[in-house]
Design a protein around this motif. Structure first.
Motif, PDB file in Angstrom:
ATOM      1  N   THR A  76       0.863  -1.173   0.000  1.00 13.47           N
ATOM      2  CA  THR A  76       0.000   0.000   0.000  1.00 13.47           C
ATOM      3  C   THR A  76       0.899   1.222   0.000  1.00 13.47           C
ATOM      4  O   THR A  76       1.803   1.340   0.834  1.00 13.47           O
ATOM      5  CB  THR A  76      -0.917   0.021   1.235  1.00 13.47           C
ATOM      6  OG1 THR A  76      -1.662  -1.186   1.270  1.00 13.47           O
ATOM      7  CG2 THR A  76      -1.874   1.193   1.191  1.00 13.47           C
ATOM      8  N   ASP A  77       0.665   2.111  -0.929  1.00 14.10           N
ATOM      9  CA  ASP A  77       1.463   3.339  -1.017  1.00 14.10           C
ATOM     10  C   ASP A  77       0.759   4.405  -0.192  1.00 14.10           C
ATOM     11  O   ASP A  77      -0.356   4.842  -0.527  1.00 14.10           O
ATOM     12  CB  ASP A  77       1.578   3.770  -2.481  1.00 14.10           C
ATOM     13  CG  ASP A  77       2.485   4.964  -2.655  1.00 14.10           C
ATOM     14  OD1 ASP A  77       2.938   5.542  -1.643  1.00 14.10           O
ATOM     15  OD2 ASP A  77       2.747   5.327  -3.813  1.00 14.10           O
ATOM     16  N   PRO A  78       1.362   4.855   0.917  1.00 12.80           N
ATOM     17  CA  PRO A  78       0.697   5.837   1.780  1.00 12.80           C
ATOM     18  C   PRO A  78       0.524   7.195   1.104  1.00 12.80           C
ATOM     19  O   PRO A  78      -0.299   8.002   1.538  1.00 12.80           O
ATOM     20  CB  PRO A  78       1.601   5.932   3.010  1.00 12.80           C
ATOM     21  CG  PRO A  78       2.923   5.429   2.573  1.00 12.80           C
ATOM     22  CD  PRO A  78       2.675   4.470   1.442  1.00 12.80           C
ATOM     23  N   THR A  79       1.260   7.457   0.029  1.00 13.66           N
ATOM     24  CA  THR A  79       1.108   8.742  -0.663  1.00 13.66           C
ATOM     25  C   THR A  79      -0.041   8.716  -1.668  1.00 13.66           C
ATOM     26  O   THR A  79      -0.425   9.753  -2.188  1.00 13.66           O
ATOM     27  CB  THR A  79       2.410   9.114  -1.398  1.00 13.66           C
ATOM     28  OG1 THR A  79       2.694   8.114  -2.380  1.00 13.66           O
ATOM     29  CG2 THR A  79       3.570   9.227  -0.417  1.00 13.66           C
ATOM     30  N   ASP A  80      -0.594   7.520  -1.928  1.00  9.30           N
ATOM     31  CA  ASP A  80      -1.711   7.383  -2.860  1.00  9.30           C
ATOM     32  C   ASP A  80      -3.006   7.624  -2.091  1.00  9.30           C
ATOM     33  O   ASP A  80      -3.361   6.855  -1.190  1.00  9.30           O
ATOM     34  CB  ASP A  80      -1.701   5.988  -3.484  1.00  9.30           C
ATOM     35  CG  ASP A  80      -2.774   5.801  -4.537  1.00  9.30           C
ATOM     36  OD1 ASP A  80      -3.559   6.733  -4.783  1.00  9.30           O
ATOM     37  OD2 ASP A  80      -2.837   4.700  -5.117  1.00  9.30           O
ATOM     38  N   ALA A  81      -3.714   8.684  -2.447  1.00 11.12           N
ATOM     39  CA  ALA A  81      -4.940   9.065  -1.729  1.00 11.12           C
ATOM     40  C   ALA A  81      -6.043   8.019  -1.874  1.00 11.12           C
ATOM     41  O   ALA A  81      -6.906   7.900  -1.009  1.00 11.12           O
ATOM     42  CB  ALA A  81      -5.438  10.415  -2.230  1.00 11.12           C
ATOM     43  N   SER A  82      -6.019   7.238  -2.948  1.00 18.04           N
ATOM     44  CA  SER A  82      -7.087   6.251  -3.150  1.00 18.04           C
ATOM     45  C   SER A  82      -6.928   5.040  -2.236  1.00 18.04           C
ATOM     46  O   SER A  82      -7.871   4.290  -2.026  1.00 18.04           O
ATOM     47  CB  SER A  82      -7.112   5.788  -4.615  1.00 18.04           C
ATOM     48  OG  SER A  82      -5.936   5.060  -4.913  1.00 18.04           O
ATOM     49  N   GLY A  83      -5.725   4.821  -1.693  1.00 15.24           N
ATOM     50  CA  GLY A  83      -5.509   3.703  -0.777  1.00 15.24           C
ATOM     51  C   GLY A  83      -5.465   2.347  -1.458  1.00 15.24           C
ATOM     52  O   GLY A  83      -5.662   1.326  -0.810  1.00 15.24           O
ATOM     53  N   LEU A  84      -5.227   2.328  -2.763  1.00 15.87           N
ATOM     54  CA  LEU A  84      -5.180   1.063  -3.488  1.00 15.87           C
ATOM     55  C   LEU A  84      -4.038   0.184  -2.992  1.00 15.87           C
ATOM     56  O   LEU A  84      -2.960   0.674  -2.666  1.00 15.87           O
ATOM     57  CB  LEU A  84      -5.014   1.304  -4.992  1.00 15.87           C
ATOM     58  CG  LEU A  84      -6.217   1.886  -5.713  1.00 15.87           C
ATOM     59  CD1 LEU A  84      -5.878   2.137  -7.181  1.00 15.87           C
ATOM     60  CD2 LEU A  84      -7.410   0.951  -5.609  1.00 15.87           C
TER      61      LEU A  84
END
Length: 111
Positions: free
Chosen positions: A33-41
């Motif tokens: 999970t990429d914490p910088t991705d707002a979608s939380g994919l």
């Protein structure tokens, strides 16, 4: 900075339709999970027992015995249970004489 991936073990059973070989393999399913991705994919990747990353063991299955690609995925443990069932001795079936059912009185209207 991406968060540390979490790993979940998953076991698959495989059978080769070319040579009949069956085997089981356990993979680590890595979830990222990429914490910088707002979608939380969350993305996932499989890691085999030798530590090699792969897209999916279901799509890339190759028979380790003959190299065949006609591989089917089964429920873990199913291949071994099927093999044991084929090779275990079965109890002998005892035959019994089956006689027609006899009625104590003739049916109504019978001579």
């Amino acid at each position: 900075m991406p968060a540390e991936p979490r790993a979940v073990p998953e076991t698959f059973a495989f059978t080769c339709r070319d040579c009949g070989h069956f085997w089981e393999a356990t993979f680590q399913v890595m979830f990222f999970t990429d914490p910088t991705d707002a979608s939380g994919l969350t993305t996932q990747e499989y890691v085999d027992e030798e530590g090699r990353a792969m897209r999916s063991p279901l799509a890339d299955a190759v028979c380790p015995k003959c190299g065949g690609r006609t591989v089917h995925v089964l429920e873990a443990g199913l291949a071994e249970r099927a093999r044991r069932a084929e090779h275990e001795p079965r109890p002998l079936h005892k035959h019994h004489l089956h006689l027609p059912h006899r009625h104590s009185a003739p049916p109504d209207g019978a001579p």
